[in-house]
Design a protein around this motif. Structure first.
Motif, PDB file in Angstrom:
ATOM      1  N   ASN A 214      -8.807  45.387  63.496  1.00  0.00           N
ATOM      2  CA  ASN A 214      -8.272  45.310  61.964  1.00  0.00           C
ATOM      3  C   ASN A 214      -8.019  46.793  61.508  1.00  0.00           C
ATOM      4  O   ASN A 214      -8.421  47.724  62.236  1.00  0.00           O
ATOM      5  N   ASP A 215      -7.226  46.609  60.579  1.00  0.00           N
ATOM      6  CA  ASP A 215      -6.483  47.611  59.971  1.00  0.00           C
ATOM      7  C   ASP A 215      -7.608  48.673  59.426  1.00  0.00           C
ATOM      8  O   ASP A 215      -8.471  48.213  58.327  1.00  0.00           O
ATOM      9  N   PRO A 216      -8.187  49.845  59.772  1.00  0.00           N
ATOM     10  CA  PRO A 216      -9.130  50.638  59.022  1.00  0.00           C
ATOM     11  C   PRO A 216      -8.824  50.952  57.612  1.00  0.00           C
ATOM     12  O   PRO A 216      -7.716  50.921  57.229  1.00  0.00           O
ATOM     13  N   THR A 217      -9.840  50.800  56.829  1.00  0.00           N
ATOM     14  CA  THR A 217      -9.796  50.832  55.324  1.00  0.00           C
ATOM     15  C   THR A 217      -9.140  52.391  54.856  1.00  0.00           C
ATOM     16  O   THR A 217      -8.632  52.345  53.725  1.00  0.00           O
TER      17      THR A 217
ATOM     18  N   ASN B 246     -13.919  56.665  53.114  1.00  0.00           N
ATOM     19  CA  ASN B 246     -13.259  55.384  52.968  1.00  0.00           C
ATOM     20  C   ASN B 246     -13.283  54.385  53.867  1.00  0.00           C
ATOM     21  O   ASN B 246     -12.824  53.195  54.060  1.00  0.00           O
TER      22      ASN B 246
ATOM     23  N   PRO C 115      -0.529  52.997  58.798  1.00  0.00           N
ATOM     24  CA  PRO C 115      -1.210  52.053  58.143  1.00  0.00           C
ATOM     25  C   PRO C 115      -0.637  50.743  58.882  1.00  0.00           C
ATOM     26  O   PRO C 115       0.668  50.403  58.832  1.00  0.00           O
ATOM     27  N   GLY C 116      -1.666  49.754  59.353  1.00  0.00           N
ATOM     28  CA  GLY C 116      -1.170  48.731  59.870  1.00  0.00           C
ATOM     29  C   GLY C 116      -0.521  48.585  61.302  1.00  0.00           C
ATOM     30  O   GLY C 116      -0.640  47.557  61.898  1.00  0.00           O
ATOM     31  N   ASP C 117      -0.342  50.216  61.636  1.00  0.00           N
ATOM     32  CA  ASP C 117       0.451  50.130  63.134  1.00  0.00           C
ATOM     33  C   ASP C 117      -0.564  50.716  64.101  1.00  0.00           C
ATOM     34  O   ASP C 117      -1.124  50.503  65.184  1.00  0.00           O
ATOM     35  N   ARG C 118      -0.653  52.153  63.792  1.00  0.00           N
ATOM     36  CA  ARG C 118      -1.489  52.996  64.543  1.00  0.00           C
ATOM     37  C   ARG C 118      -2.245  54.329  64.150  1.00  0.00           C
ATOM     38  O   ARG C 118      -1.724  54.716  62.959  1.00  0.00           O
TER      39      ARG C 118
ATOM     40  N   ARG D 275      -4.240  51.472  68.159  1.00  0.00           N
ATOM     41  CA  ARG D 275      -3.276  50.440  67.818  1.00  0.00           C
ATOM     42  C   ARG D 275      -4.225  49.400  67.273  1.00  0.00           C
ATOM     43  O   ARG D 275      -4.900  48.716  67.559  1.00  0.00           O
ATOM     44  N   ILE D 276      -3.251  48.882  66.181  1.00  0.00           N
ATOM     45  CA  ILE D 276      -4.067  47.927  65.253  1.00  0.00           C
ATOM     46  C   ILE D 276      -3.474  46.482  65.697  1.00  0.00           C
ATOM     47  O   ILE D 276      -2.354  46.480  65.528  1.00  0.00           O
ATOM     48  N   ILE D 277      -4.439  45.552  66.492  1.00  0.00           N
ATOM     49  CA  ILE D 277      -3.897  44.332  67.145  1.00  0.00           C
ATOM     50  C   ILE D 277      -4.693  43.287  66.366  1.00  0.00           C
ATOM     51  O   ILE D 277      -5.953  43.044  67.073  1.00  0.00           O
ATOM     52  N   PRO D 278      -4.349  42.678  65.295  1.00  0.00           N
ATOM     53  CA  PRO D 278      -5.455  41.618  64.770  1.00  0.00           C
ATOM     54  C   PRO D 278      -5.572  40.553  65.588  1.00  0.00           C
ATOM     55  O   PRO D 278      -6.703  39.794  65.397  1.00  0.00           O
ATOM     56  N   ASP D 279      -4.647  39.845  66.221  1.00  0.00           N
ATOM     57  CA  ASP D 279      -5.087  38.652  67.230  1.00  0.00           C
ATOM     58  C   ASP D 279      -5.745  38.840  68.399  1.00  0.00           C
ATOM     59  O   ASP D 279      -5.236  39.597  69.131  1.00  0.00           O
TER      60      ASP D 279
ATOM     61  N   VAL E 190      -2.963  48.883  76.514  1.00  0.00           N
ATOM     62  CA  VAL E 190      -4.129  49.403  75.920  1.00  0.00           C
ATOM     63  C   VAL E 190      -5.262  49.482  76.884  1.00  0.00           C
ATOM     64  O   VAL E 190      -5.227  48.820  77.938  1.00  0.00           O
TER      65      VAL E 190
ATOM     66  N   ARG F 216      -9.625  47.201  48.731  1.00  0.00           N
ATOM     67  CA  ARG F 216     -10.181  47.632  49.958  1.00  0.00           C
ATOM     68  C   ARG F 216      -9.405  48.958  50.456  1.00  0.00           C
ATOM     69  O   ARG F 216     -10.035  50.025  50.846  1.00  0.00           O
ATOM     70  N   LEU F 217      -8.026  49.248  50.032  1.00  0.00           N
ATOM     71  CA  LEU F 217      -7.320  50.407  50.504  1.00  0.00           C
ATOM     72  C   LEU F 217      -7.331  51.481  49.439  1.00  0.00           C
ATOM     73  O   LEU F 217      -6.586  52.534  49.501  1.00  0.00           O
TER      74      LEU F 217
ATOM     75  N   ARG G 114       5.338  48.440  53.601  1.00  0.00           N
ATOM     76  CA  ARG G 114       5.387  47.486  54.786  1.00  0.00           C
ATOM     77  C   ARG G 114       6.728  46.773  54.976  1.00  0.00           C
ATOM     78  O   ARG G 114       6.984  46.058  55.825  1.00  0.00           O
TER      79      ARG G 114
ATOM     80  N   PHE H 150       2.994  43.842  72.249  1.00  0.00           N
ATOM     81  CA  PHE H 150       3.100  43.705  70.649  1.00  0.00           C
ATOM     82  C   PHE H 150       3.501  45.235  70.025  1.00  0.00           C
ATOM     83  O   PHE H 150       3.944  46.207  70.927  1.00  0.00           O
TER      84      PHE H 150
ATOM     85  N   THR I  44       1.082  38.896  62.619  1.00  0.00           N
ATOM     86  CA  THR I  44      -0.191  39.015  63.055  1.00  0.00           C
ATOM     87  C   THR I  44      -0.264  38.816  64.561  1.00  0.00           C
ATOM     88  O   THR I  44      -1.159  39.577  65.286  1.00  0.00           O
ATOM     89  N   ILE I  45       0.354  38.060  65.106  1.00  0.00           N
ATOM     90  CA  ILE I  45       0.223  37.729  66.661  1.00  0.00           C
ATOM     91  C   ILE I  45       0.982  39.041  67.520  1.00  0.00           C
ATOM     92  O   ILE I  45       0.158  39.443  68.289  1.00  0.00           O
TER      93      ILE I  45
ATOM     94  N   ALA J 115       1.322  42.025  66.395  1.00  0.00           N
ATOM     95  CA  ALA J 115       0.634  43.311  65.692  1.00  0.00           C
ATOM     96  C   ALA J 115       2.047  43.869  65.126  1.00  0.00           C
ATOM     97  O   ALA J 115       2.348  45.227  65.455  1.00  0.00           O
TER      98      ALA J 115
ATOM     99  N   PRO K  20       3.761  45.801  62.214  1.00  0.00           N
ATOM    100  CA  PRO K  20       2.992  46.429  60.953  1.00  0.00           C
ATOM    101  C   PRO K  20       3.865  45.998  59.687  1.00  0.00           C
ATOM    102  O   PRO K  20       4.418  46.827  59.132  1.00  0.00           O
TER     103      PRO K  20
ATOM    104  N   ASP L 198      -4.643  40.963  56.490  1.00  0.00           N
ATOM    105  CA  ASP L 198      -5.668  41.809  56.379  1.00  0.00           C
ATOM    106  C   ASP L 198      -6.535  41.518  54.967  1.00  0.00           C
ATOM    107  O   ASP L 198      -7.594  41.385  54.902  1.00  0.00           O
TER     108      ASP L 198
END
Lengths: 509, 279
Positions: free
Chosen positions: A35-38, A44, A195-198, A221-225, A238, B55-56, B67, B138, B224-225, B227, B229, B237
Motif C-alpha cells: 500500500n501507499d505509505p502515508t 507521518n 505518491p501512489g507510484d514509487r 514500488r507501490i503495487i496494491p494488488d 521487483v 491519512r495523508l 493523480r 505494472f 489497482t491491478i 499499480a 498511480p 487506498d
C-alpha cells in the motif's frame, strides 16, 4: 615471460570484476509495497509498510539488533542514572545529514519538539517521543534526556522512531517542504517520491558506516494488488514481495528464480473474555470455566487444517520470540474430557450458552477460526452464539461496549517484547481493554519500570504463569509470514514486527 | 452515527488515551452535530475545498489533481483504442451482415460486454507479462506500460460501441435516402463513407461520453491491478484506510466530471446533428 605476464593480467582482469570493491554499493534493489505509505517523513509513517519504506532515510541514536536487543546507532554509548530516569548519550562524531549539515547534540531534540507540539499529538507518532520530559545538551556530542518516570521501553521507543532530523534544514524549508522531501543521516538519501507510484533512494556516499549500504539504488514500488505483486516477482520486475499467503507460496515454491523467506509474526490470535460490561455475571468470571474453555479448543488441529501447519500454537501472550518467554510453559492441550470435569466443578455440569463476536474477514481464515472455536466449545456443552461483524463496526467504540461477552481478536507487539500487547488489552480504561485484573495491572506496572532487561524477562515469565493459570483469554496461535525475494538478493531478513532494515541487503549482478 | 464505524477508532493509535482521542475528534470537527458537519462540508465544497485527507494530511483537491493526469492518460488511451477498433469493425459488420467480419464483431461485442475487466486484466498480466514477457506487469514508466491496462479498460466500452454501431449502420442502410443514393448509381464505397457512416456515428457521440465516465470509474479496479498511480488507486487506498473525506472528495469529483461531460455531449450532439436542434 611477457606472455605469462599478459596472461596473468588477463586472468586477473577476468576474475576481479566478479568481486566488487568492498564497501562500494552497487546495483538496484526493487521492493514491492502493498500500500501507499502515508508519508516518508517518519512521523507521518503510521503503518508497518510506511515505517519500512521510510526508515532507510534515517538513523536513530539506538537501533535494534537481530535478537531485539538495543544496539548503538548514532549514539556510541549511553549511561542510565540510578533512578532509571536520566539517559546520557555519547554521540558518534563525524556524522552528517544528507544535506551536509553536521549531526550533533543540538539535533537530537528536533524530532521530539515536533512530536510534542500540541497539534501533532494525536498522531500515533506522539507515542514514540512522549516519554521524554526534558532534553539537555551537555556539549556538542553529549546529550542528556530525562523521562518523567523510570521507563523500561524508552530505548525501544527511541529505536522505533526517534530519528535524527536536521534542525537547520527544517527551519530553512519549513515543515511542509520537509515532509515532501525529508532529510536524515540514514544509509539512503531521497531521490524522488511519486505518491501512489514509487519512492526512489540512492546510497548516501558519506554514510558514517563505510560498509553500508550495499546497494546503490533502492526503489519501492507501490503495487496494491496481490496477484500483480506475484506476477512482478516472477518476471523479476521487483526483488522483494511481502505478505504472501500459503497459496502464493505454493505457486512460487518451485520457481528457480525465487527464494521464500519465512518467519513467525509477532501477532497472537486469541478469544477474549470480558469481565466488564456485559461480561459481568457470566460464567466467564469463574477461573475454572476459563481453563475449561482453553482445554476445549483443538489448537493443533486448527493450525493444521486452516493454515496448512504454517503456524504455532501458543501458551500465552509471551511468544517464543519475546523477551521472557518460558519454554517450560506448554500450550493448553486439547482435552475435552478434563474440560467437562472443570465445568462441572465450576457448577456448570450441563454447560451454558454465551455470545461470541467475530471480526469477519479481518485476518486470514478468521471466519473459519471462529466457527471452529464455536464447534469445539459446543463439544463440551458450551453453546456459542456466534455473531459476525464488519471490521469497522467491530473495532468501533460503540461495538466494544456491547460485544461478546467473548470475541475473537489478535494483537501484535513490536520490539521483541509482549508488553504492548499486554498493556493495550489488559489496562483498565483503555479503549480495547475488556478484562480487568489488579494483579496483572500490578505486573505490568512493574515491567514498565524495570529498566534492567533481565529483571523484565523474569517478570514476563512470572506473569505468563499467572495468566496461564487464570487465563483472561483462550490463547490460540501465531502464524508464519512469508515473503519472497529474487535469487540475487542477499542479506534480507525481516523482523518479527513485519518491518525490515536494508543497511545490509545487497544484490548480485 | 456513521454506518462505516467511528473514524476516530481507526485513525488514532490503538493505545491512544481518551484525551488524545478527544483532541483528534475536536481537531477534525467530529464532535460537532452531524448536520453542522454536513452543512460546513457542503459550503466548503462549493468553494472548491473538498477537505483534507485524514491519512495523508494534504488537501483532497491537491491529491486529486496530482493523480488526475495518470487517470486521464489511461482513460483517453482506452477510449482511443476502443474507438479505433469499434468504429471500423462496427461499420463493416453493419454493411456486410452475416460475413465473417460481422461474426467477429458480434463476438467482440458479446465478449466485451460480458467479460469482467478485472478478470481480463489478470489474464492479460499472466499471458502477456509473465508468460510471454512482451509487456511490463505494472506501473507507468513508458508507453509500453500503457498497453495492457488500456486494453483491459477499453474492452467493455469497445463491445458496447461495436454493437451500437452495427445496429445503427443496419438501420441507416434501410433508410430511403440510401436507396435513393443507390438508385442514383453511387458506388457502395461512396455510399458507406458519405451517407452511412456520418449518420450512423451520431448515436455514438452520447455513448462515447458515457463510456469515458465509465472508464474513469472503472479505472478503480484496473488501476489497482496494474499499480497505475491514478485516481483509482488513490480511491482504493482511501477506502481501505477509511479515509472518509478523501473517498467523498473523489466521488464528488467523478460525479461532477460526469455531469460536465454529459452536458458537453449534449452540446456536441446539437452541433453535429441539425435535427436535434430543431426538436
Amino acid at each position: 615471460m611477457r606472455i605469462k605476464v599478459v596472461l596473468f593480467l588477463v586472468i586477473v582482469s577476468l576474475i576481479f570484476p566478479l568481486f566488487p570493491v568492498s564497501g562500494q554499493p552497487s546495483g538496484e534493489l526493487v521492493i514491492a509495497l502493498p500500500n501507499d505509505p502515508t508519508g516518508i517523513f517518519i512521523a507521518n509513517a503510521s503503518d508497518v509498510t510506511a515505517i519500512s519504506a521510510t526508515r532507510p532515510l534515517y538513523d536513530g541514536l539506538v537501533v535494534y539488533g537481530a535478537d531485539g536487543s538495543i544496539q548503538p546507532g548514532l549514539a556510541e554509548s549511553w549511561d542510565i542514572s540510578e533512578d532509571g530516569r536520566t539517559y546520557t548519550f555519547h554521540l558518534r562524531e563525524g556524522v552528517t545529514f544528507h544535506n551536509g549539515e553536521d549531526f550533533n547534540a543540538h539535533a537530537v531534540g528536533t524530532i521530539w519538539e515536533y512530536g510534542m507540539t500540541p497539534t501533532n499529538q494525536w498522531l500515533s507518532y506522539y507515542d514514540s517521543v512522549a516519554s521524554a520530559e526534558d532534553i539537555v545538551v551537555i556539549d556538542d556530542y553529549t546529550v542528556q534526556i530525562t523521562t518523567s518516570e523510570a521507563d523500561a521501553f524508552f530505548l525501544s521507543e527511541m529505536a522505533n522512531g526517534w530519528f535524527a532530523i536536521p534542525p537547520g534544514y527544517l527551519a530553512e524549508v519549513g515543515l511542509e517542504a520537509f515532509e515532501a522531501s525529508p532529510v536524515g543521516t540514514g544509509p539512503f538519501m531521497l531521490e524522488h517520491w511519486a505518491p501512489g507510484d514509487r519512492i526512489v533512494m540512492r546510497a548516501f556516499p558519506d554514510y558514517w558506516n563505510p560498509e553500508q549500504p550495499k546497494v546503490e539504488r533502492l526503489t519501492f514500488r507501490i503495487i496494491p494488488d496481490a496477484t500483480t505483486r506475484m506476477a512482478a516477482i516472477q518476471t523479476g520486475e521487483v526483488d522483494i514481495v511481502t505478505r504472501l499467503n500459503t497459496d502464493d507460496v505454493a505457486l512460487l515454491e518451485f520457481n528457480p528464480d525465487v527464494n521464500i523467506v519465512s518467519y513467525p509474526n509477532d501477532r497472537v490470535y486469541y478469544v477474549a473474555f470480558k469481565n466488564i460490561g456485559n461480561g459481568v455475571g457470566t460464567p466467564l468470571e469463574n477461573e475454572l470455566v476459563r481453563q475449561a474453555l482453553n482445554l476445549a479448543v483443538d489448537r493443533e488441529g486448527l493450525v493444521a487444517a486452516l493454515f496448512s501447519g504454517n503456524g504455532q500454537t501458543v501458551s500465552g501472550f509471551v511468544i517464543p520470540s519475546n523477551l521472557g518467554y518460558d519454554p517450560s510453559l506448554l500450550p493448553y492441550p486439547h482435552d475435552p474430557q478434563r474440560a467437562r470435569e472443570l465445568l462441572a466443578e465450576a457448577g456448570y455440569p450441563d454447560g451454558f450458552g454465551i455470545g461470541m463476536s467475530c471480526p469477519a474477514d479481518a485476518y486470514t481464515n478468521i471466519n473459519e477460526v471462529c466457527l471452529s472455536v464455536q464447534r469445539d466449545l459446543g463439544a463440551i456443552g458450551v453453546d456459542v452464539d456466534l455473531e459476525f461483524k464488519t471490521t469497522n463496526a467491530f473495532w468501533s467504540e460503540a461495538h466494544y461496549a456491547t460485544t461478546g461477552p467473548m470475541y475473537v481478536d489478535s494483537w501484535s507487539s513490536p520490539n521483541g517484547e509482549a508488553f504492548w500487547r499486554l498493556e493495550g488489552s489488559l489496562t483498565p480504561g483503555y479503549y480495547y481493554s475488556t478484562w480487568t485484573d489488579p494483579d496483572i495491572v500490578d505486573y505490568l506496572g512493574r515491567i514498565a519500570q524495570a529498566v534492567d532487561r533481565e529483571e523484565r524477562a523474569a517478570l514476563y515469565a512470572e506473569l505468563s504463569h499467572y495468566m496461564y493459570d487464570d487465563p483472561p483469554y483462550i490463547y490460540l496461535y501465531i502464524l508464519n509470514l512469508f515473503e519472497a525475494t529474487t535469487k540475487r538478493v542477499t542479506g534480507y531478513q525481516p523482523l518479527p514486527n513485519e518491518t525490515f532494515y536494508l543497511n545490509e541487503v545487497g544484490v548480485d549482478g | 452515527m456513521r454506518l462505516t464505524g467511528d473514524p476516530v477508532g481507526l485513525m488514532v493509535a490503538r493505545n491512544a488515551t481518551p484525551e488524545q482521542r478527544e483532541a483528534f475528534r475536536v481537531a477534525h470537527g467530529f464532535d460537532r452535530p452531524l448536520a453542522e458537519q454536513f452543512l460546513g462540508y457542503l459550503g466548503n465544497a462549493l468553494g472548491g475545498d473538498l477537505g483534507k485527507s485524514l491519512r495523508l494530511h494534504l488537501p483532497n483537491t491537491e491529491l486529486i489533481m496530482q493523480r488526475l493526469p495518470a487517470t486521464m492518460e489511461l482513460a483517453l488511451a482506452a477510449l482511443a483504442l476502443s474507438l479505433l477498433i469499434a468504429v471500423p469493425l462496427g461499420i463493416v459488420s453493419g454493411v456486410f451482415p452475416g460475413s465473417p467480419l460481422d461474426l467477429l464483431a458480434r463476438l467482440i461485442g458479446l465478449a466485451g460486454q460480458t467479460i469482467p475487466s478485472f478478470w481480463l486484466a489478470m489474464i492479460l498480466i499472466l499471458v502477456f507479462a509473465v508468460n510471454l514477457r512482451l509487456f511490463p506487469t505494472f506501473g507507468r514508466d513508458s508507453p509500453q506500460h500503457l498497453v495492457l491496462p488500456a486494453v483491459a479498460l477499453s474492452v467493455a466500452g469497445m463491445g458496447q460501441m461495436v454493437r451500437l454501431l452495427r445496429s445503427a449502420v443496419l438501420e441507416v442502410c434501410r433508410e430511403n435516402y440510401i436507396r435513393t443514393a443507390r438508385a442514383k448509381g453511387l458506388s457502395e464505397v461512396v455510399i458507406t463513407l458519405r451517407h452511412v457512416t456520418p449518420n450512423a456515428l451520431i448515436p455514438l457521440v452520447s455513448v462515447v461520453g458515457v463510456n469515458f465516465t465509465y472508464m474513469l470509474g472503472g479505472s478503480v479496479y484496473i488501476e489497482t491491478i496494474f499499480a497505475w498511480p491514478g485516481l483509482g488507486t488513490l480511491l482504493n487506498d482511501a477506502i481501505n484506510d477509511s479515509d472518509f473525506p478523501l473517498v467523498q472528495a473523489i466521488t464528488i469529483f467523478i460525479a461532477a466530471f460526469a455531469i460536465g461531460l454529459n452536458l458537453l455531449t449534449d452540446i456536441a450532439y446539437d452541433l453535429i446533428d441539425p435535427r436535434a436542434r430543431q426538436r
